[in-house]
Write a protein that holds these residues in place. Structure first.
Motif, mmCIF file in Angstrom:
data_model
loop_
_atom_site.group_PDB
_atom_site.id
_atom_site.type_symbol
_atom_site.label_atom_id
_atom_site.label_comp_id
_atom_site.label_asym_id
_atom_site.label_seq_id
_atom_site.Cartn_x
_atom_site.Cartn_y
_atom_site.Cartn_z
ATOM 1 N N LYS A 135 0.852 -1.194 0.000
ATOM 2 C CA LYS A 135 0.000 0.000 0.000
ATOM 3 C C LYS A 135 0.882 1.236 0.000
ATOM 4 C CE LYS A 135 -3.822 -2.312 2.351
ATOM 5 N NZ LYS A 135 -4.736 -2.319 3.520
ATOM 6 N N LEU A 136 0.699 2.074 -0.998
ATOM 7 C CA LEU A 136 1.532 3.258 -1.183
ATOM 8 C C LEU A 136 0.719 4.528 -0.976
ATOM 9 C CD1 LEU A 136 3.354 2.193 -4.483
ATOM 10 C CD2 LEU A 136 4.230 1.976 -2.150
ATOM 11 N N SER A 137 1.331 5.489 -0.291
ATOM 12 C CA SER A 137 0.721 6.808 -0.162
ATOM 13 C C SER A 137 0.789 7.505 -1.521
ATOM 14 C CB SER A 137 1.487 7.631 0.878
ATOM 15 O OG SER A 137 2.786 7.947 0.379
ATOM 16 N N PRO A 138 0.071 8.621 -1.694
ATOM 17 C CA PRO A 138 0.175 9.349 -2.975
ATOM 18 C C PRO A 138 1.622 9.716 -3.327
ATOM 19 C CG PRO A 138 -1.715 10.138 -1.745
ATOM 20 C CD PRO A 138 -0.987 9.187 -0.828
ATOM 21 N N GLN A 139 2.404 10.166 -2.331
ATOM 22 C CA GLN A 139 3.795 10.530 -2.613
ATOM 23 C C GLN A 139 4.619 9.301 -2.991
ATOM 24 O OE1 GLN A 139 5.897 12.519 0.565
ATOM 25 N NE2 GLN A 139 7.858 12.387 -0.485
ATOM 26 N N GLU A 140 4.448 8.209 -2.247
ATOM 27 C CA GLU A 140 5.178 6.979 -2.575
ATOM 28 C C GLU A 140 4.777 6.452 -3.939
ATOM 29 O OE1 GLU A 140 5.741 5.170 1.963
ATOM 30 O OE2 GLU A 140 3.926 4.730 0.800
ATOM 31 N N SER A 141 3.505 6.617 -4.296
ATOM 32 C CA SER A 141 3.039 6.170 -5.614
ATOM 33 C C SER A 141 3.773 6.909 -6.726
ATOM 34 C CB SER A 141 1.526 6.387 -5.750
ATOM 35 O OG SER A 141 0.812 5.630 -4.801
ATOM 36 N N GLN A 142 3.957 8.215 -6.548
ATOM 37 C CA GLN A 142 4.689 9.006 -7.544
ATOM 38 C C GLN A 142 6.153 8.567 -7.620
ATOM 39 O OE1 GLN A 142 3.533 11.131 -9.751
ATOM 40 N NE2 GLN A 142 1.429 11.102 -9.008
ATOM 41 N N GLN A 143 6.747 8.289 -6.462
ATOM 42 C CA GLN A 143 8.140 7.827 -6.451
ATOM 43 C C GLN A 143 8.264 6.471 -7.140
ATOM 44 O OE1 GLN A 143 8.655 8.395 -2.095
ATOM 45 N NE2 GLN A 143 10.456 9.619 -2.645
ATOM 46 N N TRP A 144 7.315 5.590 -6.876
ATOM 47 C CA TRP A 144 7.319 4.284 -7.531
ATOM 48 C C TRP A 144 7.162 4.437 -9.046
ATOM 49 C CZ3 TRP A 144 6.888 -1.182 -6.799
ATOM 50 C CH2 TRP A 144 7.339 -1.622 -5.549
#
Length: 202
Positions: A135-144
């Motif tokens: 489960k990724l936060s919005p910021q982690e999703s962008q980094q991924w």
């Protein structure tokens, strides 16, 4: 759905990964970190502004993968019709690279590190289980998303993929071709990236 990102309430994204998938993505992210290299030493200067104004390299990297990740800003000088134009392109690209590449490397390093850290946290939380839901936060999703793009660029460079026609040929590689595992990783990461883009745009 396994292997496909889905939206989370409130933003972010989630994907089910098995242990092999977690291991592959983590290994590729670590290899990318090693390729990009470490950041400037923390104690390199007493002046906090010194790093801000530190100059980067002016020549393109010798490694073809790094050249793909950090291309010349003004195109390929070899493709310039005249020697004078090629020289101007080299000069402009060198100037641009000198003042931007350190920041670009830091950004790519941060994105790859985010992948490694989220996978490590996932592995710790799901110890003893086969796979888990990341489960990724919005910021982690962008980094991924940015890290997946960099990983595909890196693998694509090793496979010498220049355009979409080259990608079509990958599907027809025989199983005994030594590039097959790398091709499978490239295509799989592409599917992950596409599903993450669709999820974040939903």
């Amino acid at each position: 759905m396994p292997g496909q990102f889905e939206p989370l309430p409130g933003g972010g994204a989630a994907v089910a990964l098995d242990d092999v998938e977690i291991s592959i993505i983590r290994s590729l992210a670590v290899q990318l970190l090693e390729l990009i290299g470490p950041g400037p030493a923390e104690d390199a200067s007493e002046d906090p502004l010194a790093e801000l104004f530190a100059e980067g390299p002016s020549e393109p990297p010798s490694d073809p993968v790094l050249r793909r990740l950090f291309p010349d800003a003004y195109g390929d000088p070899e493709g310039a019709p005249q020697a004078r134009e090629a020289e101007e392109q080299r000069a402009h690209s060198a100037e641009f690279r000198r003042y931007t590449e350190n920041d670009l490397r830091a950004g790519k390093r941060d994105n790859a590190l985010a992948v490694v850290r989220t996978l490590d946290a996932l592995s710790s939380a799901s110890a003893g289980e086969e796979g888990a839901v990341l489960k990724l936060s919005p910021q982690e999703s962008q980094q991924w998303l940015r890290a997946l793009n960099d990983l595909r660029l890196a693998i694509g460079s090793r496979l010498e993929i220049a355009d979409e026609d080259d990608t079509d040929l990958l599907y027809r590689l025989p199983d005994e071709d030594p590039r097959k595992p790398m091709v499978m990783a490239y295509l799989w990461l592409g599917g992950l990236q596409e599903s993450l883009v669709a999820t974040l745009m939903a």
